[in-house]
Write a protein that holds these residues in place. Structure first.
Motif, PDB file in Angstrom:
ATOM      1  N   ILE A   1       1.005  -1.115  -0.004  1.00  0.00           N
ATOM      2  CA  ILE A   1       0.206  -0.229   0.103  1.00  0.00           C
ATOM      3  C   ILE A   1       0.834   1.236   0.016  1.00  0.00           C
ATOM      4  CG2 ILE A   1      -1.902   1.286   1.208  1.00  0.00           C
ATOM      5  CD1 ILE A   1      -2.895  -1.365   2.473  1.00  0.00           C
TER       6      ILE A   1
ATOM      7  N   LYS B   1      -2.640   2.910  -7.490  1.00  0.00           N
ATOM      8  CA  LYS B   1      -3.346   4.229  -6.792  1.00  0.00           C
ATOM      9  C   LYS B   1      -3.774   3.719  -5.313  1.00  0.00           C
ATOM     10  CE  LYS B   1      -4.731   8.040  -9.117  1.00  0.00           C
ATOM     11  NZ  LYS B   1      -5.886   8.692  -9.631  1.00  0.00           N
ATOM     12  N   THR B   2      -2.947   4.243  -4.319  1.00  0.00           N
ATOM     13  CA  THR B   2      -3.541   3.976  -3.024  1.00  0.00           C
ATOM     14  C   THR B   2      -3.531   5.491  -2.239  1.00  0.00           C
ATOM     15  OG1 THR B   2      -1.240   3.560  -2.474  1.00  0.00           O
ATOM     16  CG2 THR B   2      -2.733   1.716  -2.621  1.00  0.00           C
ATOM     17  N   VAL B   3      -2.319   5.960  -1.601  1.00  0.00           N
ATOM     18  CA  VAL B   3      -2.267   7.177  -1.226  1.00  0.00           C
ATOM     19  C   VAL B   3      -1.583   7.823  -2.356  1.00  0.00           C
ATOM     20  CG1 VAL B   3      -2.192   6.394   1.293  1.00  0.00           C
ATOM     21  CG2 VAL B   3      -0.177   6.453  -0.008  1.00  0.00           C
TER      22      VAL B   3
END
Ligand SMILES: Nc1ncnc2c1ncn2[C@@H]1O[C@H](COP(=O)(O)OP(=O)(O)OP(=O)(O)O)[C@@H](O)[C@H]1O
Ligand SMILES: [Mg+2]
Lengths: 97, 318
Positions: free
Chosen positions: A45, A54-56
């Protein structure tokens, strides 16, 4: 007779101790497995945005990475040294999940 | 002469943040200036512009971006350059990247940080950081925000909620990692380190983003103003923004502004009268406080010209 019993008891104690040790090591290795899986999930992540997952945001990712230097270095030492370093790093995260 | 500040009241909280949204070119910057120049009579006001064209520099005679300049006693202004901030932020991390991924320096570290600046989410992140700072700044009673293009603005406004979902996940995993690490070390009789910098960082980020998220959805901290023109595309964007505020932030706009309304004869001559009439009709049917500002003949390029627009404001719904 007494000697025999004593030896038997002694062996029993060793046996129980051994079992305990084995159980202990077993449970620790189970914990260690879970630990490394979680570590892999966590790093996926966090590193995700740097490889297009795309996470943070990439900035947030870098900010978190600055607190994870040791872990990243450890991972990097496991990763292949190819051209696509982050890619290798991600694939080294692997895990059974 | 009508008072925009009056239509916006009550403006509670310190600072109360007024976010001015709308399609490019409709008059966001002009409206922001109008609002700020009224609010300054009620309290210390800061006008922050994320306008990429940096019109505000010219309008207010600011010399350069990124610094707060006092326009007069109660009004300060600041042009924020999102791209420059993104560049600054990413270059700040290039040393970290170099340290963490030493092999990247052999490749092309320069490229990595250069590309990072364009990575999706960076501009929004930069805008969000400024917002977080603004909400914490108690020096001003009012902060008026002239926003970047709608896409970036709306994505930024949902970002805290999105981040919190990920942060909660990360916190969950991290807490488990830390406690497992503790148990394993303890069981094997190793030395145990209790505090975890990553977990602390996650808690800290969660607090920052929770605060912004709450503020953005709180009528007592934030007022949304949407600017449009009597043309199809700005009207389309107005509807999009209304939808967004309602569904994503559970917020209503405080004020709608229809700017650049042409006099009937001019619109007729230009052949846009019907189009304009349709837009106005729709605008008038929307159930929020609203005003119209006519098209001024002398294009407003200076503060004095813009402030003059106030005399022509017509209240549609008060
Ligand atoms: N009521 C008006 N009458 C005439 N011209 C206007 C009016 N309002 C704004 N303008 C002019 O329209 C142009 C765009 O205005 P402004 O810069 O306020 O819009 P904006 O929405 O901030 O644009 P951008 O998206 O480029 O930041 C400017 O040249 C300005 O002088
Ligand atoms: Mg503008």
């Amino acid at each position: 007779m007494f000697k025999l019993v004593k030896r038997f008891l002694g062996e029993l104690v060793l046996f129980v101790k051994g079992i305990n040790r084995a159980i202990l090591e077993d449970s620790v290795s189970a914990l260690e497995l879970e630990y490394s899986e979680l570590e892999a999930a966590f790093m996926t992540i966090v590193l995700g945005p740097l490889v297009g997952v795309k996470t943070v945001s990439p900035i947030l990712s870098l900010e978190l990475l600055s607190t994870l230097k040791d872990e990243v270095k450890f991972l990097e030492s496991r990763a292949l040294k190819g051209k696509d370093l982050l890619g290798d790093l991600m694939s080294s995260l692997g895990g059974e999940w | 002469m009508s008072s925009l500040a009056g239509l916006l009241s009550p403006l509670e909280g310190r600072p109360h943040v007024i976010i001015v949204l709308g399609k490019g070119g409709v008059g966001k910057t002009s409206t922001s200036i109008l609002i700020a120049s009224e609010l300054k009579t009620q309290g210390k006001t800061l006008l922050v512009s994320f306008d990429q064209a940096k019109h505000i520099l010219r309008y207010l005679n600011l010399r350069r971006s990124m610094e707060i300049v006092e326009i007069d006693d109660n009004l300060s202004a600041c042009q924020l350059d999102i791209e420059a901030s993104a560049r600054e932020l990413t270059s700040r991390y290039s040393d970290l990247v170099a340290e963490l991924f030493p092999s990247l320096t052999v490749l092309n570290l320069e490229d990595v940080t250069k590309v990072l600046k364009y990575a999706p989410g960076v501009e929004e992140e930069v805008f969000l950081r400024w917002l977080a700072d603004i909400y914490e700044n108690r020096e001003y009673s009012y902060v008026v925000i002239d926003t970047p293009p709608t896409g970036i603005s709306l994505r930024t406004l949902v970002l805290p909620r999105l981040y919190l979902i990920w942060l909660d996940k990360l916190i969950n995993i991290r807490e488990r990692i830390v406690s497992l690490r503790y148990v394993i070390s303890k069981t094997l009789g190793r030395e145990v380190k209790v505090s975890d910098p990553a977990l602390n960082k996650l808690y800290e980020l969660k607090e920052v983003y929770s605060k912004v998220k709450d503020a953005l959805s709180s009528a007592s901290r934030t007022s949304y103003v949407i600017v449009t023109n009597p043309e199809p595309l700005p009207m389309f964007e107005l509807r999009e923004i209304l939808n967004f505020l309602d569904s994503e932030l559970m917020m209503k706009p405080k004020l709608l502004v229809m700017n650049k309304v042409l006099p009937r004869d001019v619109a007729t001559k230009l052949g846009t009268y019907d189009e304009q009439a349709r837009a106005i009709e729709e605008f008038k049917s929307i159930q929020y406080r609203s005003v119209m500002i006519p098209y001024a003949n002398n294009p407003s390029s200076r503060l004095e010209d813009i402030v003059k627009l106030r005399e022509f404001i017509v209240v549609v719904r008060g």
